[in-house]
Design a protein around this motif. Structure first.
Motif, PDB file in Angstrom:
ATOM      1  N   LYS A 112       0.783  -1.156   0.141  1.00  0.00           N
ATOM      2  CA  LYS A 112       0.038   0.019  -0.088  1.00  0.00           C
ATOM      3  C   LYS A 112       0.802   1.218  -0.121  1.00  0.00           C
ATOM      4  O   LYS A 112       1.965   1.137   0.389  1.00  0.00           O
ATOM      5  CB  LYS A 112      -0.938   0.100   1.146  1.00  0.00           C
ATOM      6  N   LEU A 113       0.368   2.233  -0.387  1.00  0.00           N
ATOM      7  CA  LEU A 113       1.055   3.490  -0.784  1.00  0.00           C
ATOM      8  C   LEU A 113       1.269   4.026   0.785  1.00  0.00           C
ATOM      9  O   LEU A 113       2.465   4.726   1.261  1.00  0.00           O
ATOM     10  CB  LEU A 113       0.162   4.706  -1.406  1.00  0.00           C
ATOM     11  N   GLY A 114       0.435   3.912   1.625  1.00  0.00           N
ATOM     12  CA  GLY A 114       0.715   4.498   2.981  1.00  0.00           C
ATOM     13  C   GLY A 114       2.066   3.643   3.856  1.00  0.00           C
ATOM     14  O   GLY A 114       2.561   4.386   4.493  1.00  0.00           O
ATOM     15  N   ILE A 135       4.394   2.411   2.054  1.00  0.00           N
ATOM     16  CA  ILE A 135       5.781   2.858   1.346  1.00  0.00           C
ATOM     17  C   ILE A 135       6.335   4.278   2.198  1.00  0.00           C
ATOM     18  O   ILE A 135       7.226   4.565   2.475  1.00  0.00           O
ATOM     19  CB  ILE A 135       5.448   3.025  -0.036  1.00  0.00           C
ATOM     20  N   ASN A 136       4.957   5.068   2.358  1.00  0.00           N
ATOM     21  CA  ASN A 136       5.109   6.447   2.827  1.00  0.00           C
ATOM     22  C   ASN A 136       5.633   6.395   4.076  1.00  0.00           C
ATOM     23  O   ASN A 136       6.830   7.201   4.598  1.00  0.00           O
ATOM     24  CB  ASN A 136       3.995   7.127   2.562  1.00  0.00           C
ATOM     25  N   HIS A 137       5.235   5.531   4.938  1.00  0.00           N
ATOM     26  CA  HIS A 137       5.425   5.256   6.321  1.00  0.00           C
ATOM     27  C   HIS A 137       7.375   4.840   6.346  1.00  0.00           C
ATOM     28  O   HIS A 137       7.955   5.454   7.160  1.00  0.00           O
ATOM     29  CB  HIS A 137       4.762   4.480   6.951  1.00  0.00           C
ATOM     30  N   HIS A 138       7.645   4.055   5.234  1.00  0.00           N
ATOM     31  CA  HIS A 138       8.719   3.478   5.578  1.00  0.00           C
ATOM     32  C   HIS A 138       9.812   4.583   5.066  1.00  0.00           C
ATOM     33  O   HIS A 138      10.995   4.587   5.483  1.00  0.00           O
ATOM     34  CB  HIS A 138       8.953   2.239   4.480  1.00  0.00           C
TER      35      HIS A 138
END
Lengths: 269, 266
Positions: free
Chosen positions: A2-4, A6-9
């Motif tokens: 999920k994009l979320g 990836i954003n978190h990492h």
């Protein structure tokens, strides 16, 4: 993925970079000495190829300018791989497995492979990119060649994919520390082999060896092929191949990591 | 004196046999760059028969022997033992013992080299099988005698150069830069990267007065090329002088360093 996630990492990675820089710059002497060592080895590599070209006209059809570009790409590969992943992370992974320190990495709410690979950064890597780009510029200048924007873009993508391929191979080898005892220097094994195979044009190898190094253990995609893409000597479709190979290798490294974790026995930290 | 040295050897050999897999990994790591260089020269010699007066067989013989000599000569006790023990204060433990610190370090070095060399031998024989048609070495018994003599001196030059760098830990916060500088000098001046005949003439002449040449390049040249007696005698003399100089520098730094040394805890 999920994009979320990836954003978190990505946010976590930027924090890793920030903390590493803050920590390392507290010891400025160490920081600059580390950079000095890197520059020393870069100068040595330049002298090495300079002495070669005093005695030969070309190495498998690669002239000095092309080798300069290869050297620049190799330096980018080394700087990013060692600086981001190897020096503080993969090199210490075997010891973390044996001492049980890995527990601290496994209980965090983040992908464990990501965490063990990128937790600490070797700060001078960003300075190392400067001479690398300079060598590529000198090489292109020497050839009187200006790559197109498309070639440049595919070159960058393929070079980064090559780094991912090597990372995945190294990670899988280092993960063998779950199965073998007290081999502190396990991370050096794949690196010693790979570093010397990618530092020179892939054309020095012939026949089956070249085939293996191109498609089975695709080290040709690390330095040689990106340079040839940049110089317009290789089809841009090889950029796509490099991305596909990188995804496959990283996926397999992840599978192997999950499998190897089953053999991990914590030392009750 | 020899009884203590033999006891050290026995203890360290037993310890390092336990770490045999680690020793094997180092053997592969050390040999890999030299093997890849053979591939490079193979590619270069497709377009020319001679490079700096050397043909392909001579070049292959050079790197083939270099892999063997590297395993025998290269020392790392300065970085892995001396500087570490100075930094973490463990040196105090050894200063209180009734034996020479140098004796213990040398015993550890020789033991580790022996184990690593034994584990390296299968790789060496594999390499020999792969390049056997291109090996061209001197069959002169006298050359081999000079070779083994120079090898013995080369080991001690390598050791003392390494230990001198290690002893700078008494004064320097960072010794790793010195070790890297030493490595770079071995690669350029010591013959690890290429035979000395590839260097410009002025650099070859300068190199005869530097210690790095006498660690790898000189023993190799004894076997791979012909020398006049005066040439070889002069080079042996310089090699011996460097050994004495480095030994004296080691003794001096050790004495000065102990006066400046402080350690606590442990």
């Amino acid at each position: 993925m999920k994009l979320g996630v990836i954003n978190h990492h990505l946010k976590v990675f930027l924090k890793f970079v920030q903390f590493s820089l803050m920590t390392k710059m507290a010891f400025r002497f160490d920081f600059f000495f580390g950079y000095l060592i890197d520059i020393g080895w870069l100068v040595f590599t330049l002298i090495f190829f300079k002495i070669f070209y005093l005695n030969v006209d070309s190495i498998v059809g690669w002239n000095y300018s092309q080798i300069l570009i290869l050297l620049g790409v190799y330096w980018i590969y080394q700087s990013l791989l060692y600086g981001l992943v190897v020096i503080y992370n993969l090199r210490r992974l075997p010891k973390r497995i044996w001492t049980g320190e890995l527990d601290l990495y496994l209980v965090k709410p983040i992908n464990s492979q990501f965490f063990v690979s990128l937790k600490e950064i070797w700060s001078p890597i960003f300075l190392n990119l400067i001479p690398a780009v300079w060598f590529i510029y000198l090489g292109l200048n020497g050839l009187g060649y200006q790559p197109s924007l498309v070639n440049l873009l595919v070159f960058v993508i393929s070079a980064l994919s090559g780094i991912l391929i090597v990372y995945a191979i190294c990670f899988m080898v280092v993960s063998l520390a779950f199965f073998v005892d007290k081999v502190d220097n396990l991370p050096y094994l794949p690196l010693a082999v790979i570093d010397y195979l990618v530092a020179y044009p892939i054309d020095i190898f012939k026949g089956k060896v070249k085939l293996i190094l191109t498609w089975i253990i695709p080290l040709a995609f690390v330095c040689s092929f990106p340079v040839r893409i940049l110089l317009g000597q290789l089809s841009l479709v090889y950029g796509l191949y490099s991305v596909l190979l990188a995804l496959v290798f990283v996926y397999f490294s992840s599978l192997f990591w999950q499998y190897a974790l089953r053999f991990y026995f914590s030392a009750s930290s | 004196m020899m009884v203590k040295f033999k006891s050290f050897l026995k203890v360290y050999l037993q310890t390092f046999i336990y770490y045999r897999l680690q020793a094997f990994v180092w053997a592969v790591v050390d040999v890999m760059p030299l093997v890849v260089l053979i591939f490079i020269w193979q590619a270069i010699y497709q377009n020319q028969s001679l490079v700096a007066g050397l043909n392909f067989s001579q070049m292959v013989s050079y790197y083939f022997l270099l892999t063997l000599i590297f395993q025998l000569i290269y020392t790392a006790g300065g970085k892995n033992t001396i500087s570490l023990e100075i930094y973490n204060g463990q040196l105090v433990f050894f200063l209180l013992k009734p034996y020479l610190y140098l004796k213990r370090v040398l015993a550890e070095e020789i033991s580790w080299r022996s184990i690593q060399f034994l584990l390296f031998l299968p790789l060496f024989f594999l390499l020999m099988f792969l390049v056997k048609d291109n090996i061209n070495l001197s069959l002169n018994y006298l050359s081999w005698l000079w070779f083994f003599l120079s090898l013995a001196l080369a080991f001690f030059i390598s050791a003392f150069l390494d230990y001198v760098c290690g002893l700078t830990a008494f004064w320097l916060v960072q010794t790793i830069t010195l070790f890297h500088l030493k490595e770079i000098c071995y690669w350029i001046f010591g013959g690890l990267a290429f035979p000395q005949s590839l260097l410009p003439a002025w650099l070859q002449k300068l190199n005869l007065f530097l210690p790095f040449y006498y660690v790898f390049a000189f023993p190799l040249e004894i076997i791979t090329r012909d020398f006049y007696f005066q040439e070889i005698a002069l080079r042996f003399a310089v090699q011996f002088v460097w050994l004495m100089v480095l030994f004296l520098v080691y003794k001096y730094l050790w004495k000065k360093g102990l006066k400046a040394y402080e350690a606590w805890g442990n």
